[in-house]
Design an enzyme around this catalytic site. Structure first.
Site, PDB file in Angstrom:
ATOM      1  N   LEU A 190     121.656  24.470 183.695  1.00 53.97           N
ATOM      2  CA  LEU A 190     123.289  24.501 183.822  1.00 53.97           C
ATOM      3  C   LEU A 190     123.478  24.484 185.460  1.00 53.97           C
ATOM      4  O   LEU A 190     124.850  24.148 185.716  1.00 53.97           O
ATOM      5  CB  LEU A 190     123.736  25.672 183.293  1.00 53.97           C
ATOM      6  CG  LEU A 190     123.234  25.931 181.860  1.00 53.97           C
ATOM      7  CD1 LEU A 190     123.962  27.263 181.227  1.00 53.97           C
ATOM      8  CD2 LEU A 190     123.809  24.957 180.818  1.00 53.97           C
ATOM      9  N   TYR A 219     114.798  39.118 176.426  1.00 51.09           N
ATOM     10  CA  TYR A 219     115.903  38.509 177.021  1.00 51.09           C
ATOM     11  C   TYR A 219     117.387  39.031 176.403  1.00 51.09           C
ATOM     12  O   TYR A 219     118.034  39.149 177.225  1.00 51.09           O
ATOM     13  CB  TYR A 219     115.912  37.023 176.489  1.00 51.09           C
ATOM     14  CG  TYR A 219     116.877  36.252 176.752  1.00 51.09           C
ATOM     15  CD1 TYR A 219     117.183  35.842 178.056  1.00 51.09           C
ATOM     16  CD2 TYR A 219     117.688  35.438 176.064  1.00 51.09           C
ATOM     17  CE1 TYR A 219     118.326  34.676 178.589  1.00 51.09           C
ATOM     18  CE2 TYR A 219     118.882  34.476 176.258  1.00 51.09           C
ATOM     19  CZ  TYR A 219     119.199  34.339 177.577  1.00 51.09           C
ATOM     20  OH  TYR A 219     120.076  33.342 177.810  1.00 51.09           O
TER      21      TYR A 219
HETATM   22  N1  NAD Z   1     121.221  27.041 178.581  1.00 56.62           N
HETATM   23  C1  NAD Z   1     121.429  27.622 177.296  1.00 56.62           C
HETATM   24  O1  NAD Z   1     121.656  27.469 176.263  1.00 56.62           O
HETATM   25  C2  NAD Z   1     122.165  29.180 177.907  1.00 56.62           C
HETATM   26  C3  NAD Z   1     122.810  29.958 176.879  1.00 56.62           C
HETATM   27  C4  NAD Z   1     123.131  31.025 177.096  1.00 56.62           C
HETATM   28  C5  NAD Z   1     123.208  31.989 178.133  1.00 56.62           C
HETATM   29  N2  NAD Z   1     122.638  31.029 179.384  1.00 56.62           N
HETATM   30  C6  NAD Z   1     122.476  31.859 180.733  1.00 56.62           C
HETATM   31  O2  NAD Z   1     122.835  30.949 181.622  1.00 56.62           O
HETATM   32  C7  NAD Z   1     122.017  31.015 182.771  1.00 56.62           C
HETATM   33  C8  NAD Z   1     121.519  29.779 183.165  1.00 56.62           C
HETATM   34  O3  NAD Z   1     120.644  29.067 182.243  1.00 56.62           O
HETATM   35  P1  NAD Z   1     119.899  27.838 182.187  1.00 56.62           P
HETATM   36  O4  NAD Z   1     119.652  27.236 181.009  1.00 56.62           O
HETATM   37  O5  NAD Z   1     120.176  27.155 183.634  1.00 56.62           O
HETATM   38  O6  NAD Z   1     118.517  28.362 182.702  1.00 56.62           O
HETATM   39  P2  NAD Z   1     117.067  28.007 183.116  1.00 56.62           P
HETATM   40  O7  NAD Z   1     115.917  28.664 182.636  1.00 56.62           O
HETATM   41  O8  NAD Z   1     117.164  26.211 182.832  1.00 56.62           O
HETATM   42  O9  NAD Z   1     117.026  28.209 184.460  1.00 56.62           O
HETATM   43  C9  NAD Z   1     117.074  29.581 185.164  1.00 56.62           C
HETATM   44  C10 NAD Z   1     116.620  29.329 186.603  1.00 56.62           C
HETATM   45  O10 NAD Z   1     116.353  30.477 187.183  1.00 56.62           O
HETATM   46  C11 NAD Z   1     115.460  30.089 188.207  1.00 56.62           C
HETATM   47  N3  NAD Z   1     114.643  31.379 188.657  1.00 56.62           N
HETATM   48  C12 NAD Z   1     113.714  32.079 188.015  1.00 56.62           C
HETATM   49  N4  NAD Z   1     113.321  33.092 188.590  1.00 56.62           N
HETATM   50  C13 NAD Z   1     113.899  33.205 189.836  1.00 56.62           C
HETATM   51  C14 NAD Z   1     113.912  34.116 191.097  1.00 56.62           C
HETATM   52  N5  NAD Z   1     113.051  35.340 191.074  1.00 56.62           N
HETATM   53  N6  NAD Z   1     114.988  34.067 191.798  1.00 56.62           N
HETATM   54  C15 NAD Z   1     115.836  32.824 191.785  1.00 56.62           C
HETATM   55  N7  NAD Z   1     115.963  31.952 190.679  1.00 56.62           N
HETATM   56  C16 NAD Z   1     114.861  32.187 189.771  1.00 56.62           C
HETATM   57  C17 NAD Z   1     114.222  29.145 187.776  1.00 56.62           C
HETATM   58  O11 NAD Z   1     113.844  28.602 188.668  1.00 56.62           O
HETATM   59  C18 NAD Z   1     115.358  28.263 186.911  1.00 56.62           C
HETATM   60  O12 NAD Z   1     115.723  27.111 187.765  1.00 56.62           O
HETATM   61  C19 NAD Z   1     120.864  32.005 182.457  1.00 56.62           C
HETATM   62  O13 NAD Z   1     121.200  33.115 182.912  1.00 56.62           O
HETATM   63  C20 NAD Z   1     120.914  32.242 180.894  1.00 56.62           C
HETATM   64  O14 NAD Z   1     120.534  33.267 180.439  1.00 56.62           O
HETATM   65  C21 NAD Z   1     121.985  29.900 179.182  1.00 56.62           C
HETATM   66  C1  THR Z   2     121.089  30.810 173.557  1.00 59.16           C
HETATM   67  C2  THR Z   2     120.512  30.779 174.984  1.00 59.16           C
HETATM   68  O1  THR Z   2     120.534  31.957 175.650  1.00 59.16           O
HETATM   69  C3  THR Z   2     119.265  30.033 175.348  1.00 59.16           C
HETATM   70  N1  THR Z   2     119.256  28.711 175.088  1.00 59.16           N
HETATM   71  C4  THR Z   2     118.098  30.544 174.528  1.00 59.16           C
HETATM   72  O2  THR Z   2     117.798  29.918 173.422  1.00 59.16           O
HETATM   73  O3  THR Z   2     117.289  31.383 174.914  1.00 59.16           O
END
Ligand code: NAD
Ligand code: THR
Length: 375
Positions: free
Chosen positions: A69, A197
């Site tokens: 994201l 999580y």
């Molecule tokens: N993608 C989804 O479907 C979704 C849904 C609900 C919530 N979220 C939330 O949105 C946020 C972004 O999600 P995403 O899908 O881009 O996650 P992602 O897993 O794709 O990316 C997470 C990033 O965090 C970085 N990271 C890990 N350890 C770290 C550290 N010690 N210091 C700095 N960075 C570090 C990783 O290198 C990675 O690039 C997250 O908090 C996630 O929980 C995402």
């Molecule tokens: C839903 C969301 O937090 C994330 N895409 C997961 O499946 O873990």
């Protein structure tokens, strides 16, 4: 020479850590507790020390920005606030197109002093905290997930409170569990998730709200559904299948799904998710009756998504090989999300339902490839 360098580093750190930020403080070894922290202040202390003028553009930092994201968020925010006002950060090496598209810096959220230095030196006013380990990878490495998702969050909260930042932390449908109402799931109900999580995200919601009420931190949080994007890969979650199916449909015409065909989960196209994030950050504080909101767009099962895809890619073959860990997680999550409070308070409205989502994903990934393969 090394000794002198070390001494001057300690001195510089001590100066950076001094409460007044001036050279008149006695030199002491810089430790986190030197600066004022929510753990040390009296109950009437206020952290609105850095005022953010609404006429200025915010100076933004995104943590964990190289995941599914963050790059899209940076693009959206840079369009709105200017390229140089938005800093993307992560612990990974950025691909060259990302590196050249605007400011990028290394930032490990577990390194408190480095984080603080970044916030101070760049006069950050808004922080989007995206670093996290998602649901499936979190279960595979609980210790790391606990550290990044919980200890990391504590660092972010303290920095944000100390420097008067507006802070966005995403939560998730995963913050609910099997004892929550699942169809639909309201904003306020039992939250007993069964993943590290989910536990860490409930913790983030509660800590953020606590800092808001206790210290006046401008904390804002949205519970995202599973997010679907074309130009970025998911980071190891339970909803990842809903991205992979598009890639496999285009590339091979075959997809093996790791969830059962009737597993219903809330989902959203990335553009809606990022727009919601900007909208809630820009919403006047007095419109927010809560600090943590559900947002939703659509809800579907793998079977329903495959049916919609079949309309455009008729030769797509979907088979099922269930991953028990992911299935157990999905079975404990909401099936439908009630986001009526977000719609009422700050006017949330999604643009993409399933047909638009499928069309947009296929357009992006190249329906030409499908047509060529089908002929
Ligand atoms: N993608 C989804 O479907 C979704 C849904 C609900 C919530 N979220 C939330 O949105 C946020 C972004 O999600 P995403 O899908 O881009 O996650 P992602 O897993 O794709 O990316 C997470 C990033 O965090 C970085 N990271 C890990 N350890 C770290 C550290 N010690 N210091 C700095 N960075 C570090 C990783 O290198 C990675 O690039 C997250 O908090 C996630 O929980 C995402
Ligand atoms: C839903 C969301 O937090 C994330 N895409 C997961 O499946 O873990």
């Amino acid at each position: 020479m090394t000794a002198i360098r070390n001494l001057s580093r300690v001195a510089r750190q001590a100066l950076l850590s001094s409460p007044a930020g001036c050279g008149c403080q006695p030199l002491t070894v810089a430790v986190r507790s030197i600066s004022f922290s929510p753990r040390q202040v009296t109950s009437d202390a206020s952290f609105h020390s850095v005022s953010f003028s609404e006429t200025d553009h915010p100076k933004v930092l995104i943590t964990g920005g190289l995941g599914q994201l963050g790059v899209g968020l940076a693009k959206l925010l840079r369009k709105r606030f200017g390229k140089n006002n938005v800093i993307l950060s992560d612990i990974r090496k950025p691909p060259s197109n990302v590196f050249h598209s605007g400011p990028f810096i290394y930032s490990d959220i577990l390194d408190y002093k480095n984080l603080r230095e970044i916030v101070v030196n760049n006069r950050i006013t808004w922080l989007f905290h995206y670093s996290a380990l998602l649901s499936a990878v979190g279960e595979a490495n609980v210790a790391l997930a606990r550290s990044v998702n919980i200890t990391g969050l504590h660092n972010i909260l303290d920095i944000a409170a100390e420097h008067g930042l507006r802070l966005f932390v995403p939560s998730t449908i995963g913050a609910f569990g099997p004892t929550s109402p699942r169809n639909p799931t309201p904003d306020l109900c039992v939250q007993r998730p069964r993943t590290i999580y989910g536990v860490s995200k409930v913790h983030a919601e509660l800590m953020g709200e606590y800092y808001h009420h206790r210290y006046g931190l401008d904390f804002r949080c949205l519970r995202y559904p599973g997010i679907i994007s074309a130009d970025s890969q998911p980071g190891g979650g339970t909803t990842d299948y809903a991205v992979q199916i598009f890639h496999d449909a285009i590339k091979t015409g075959k997809f093996e799904c790791n969830l059962k065909p009737d597993t219903r989960l809330p989902m959203m196209y990335i553009d809606d998710c990022l727009r919601a994030t900007l909208e809630v950050m820009e919403a006047p504080a007095d419109t927010l009756s809560m600090r943590t909101y559900n947002i939703n767009a659509m809800s579907f099962t793998p079977e329903e998504l495959a049916q919609e895809l079949h309309k455009q890619v008729p030769e797509l073959e979907v088979t099922y090989d269930v991953d028990n860990v992911r299935q157990a997680i999905a079975d404990s999550w909401p099936m439908n999300f009630d986001d009526s409070n977000a719609r009422r308070d700050w006017g949330w409205k999604h643009d993409y339902d399933m047909p638009e989502l499928v069309q947009t994903m296929l357009n992006y990934l190249g329906t030409d490839t499908c047509v060529a393969r089908a002929n």
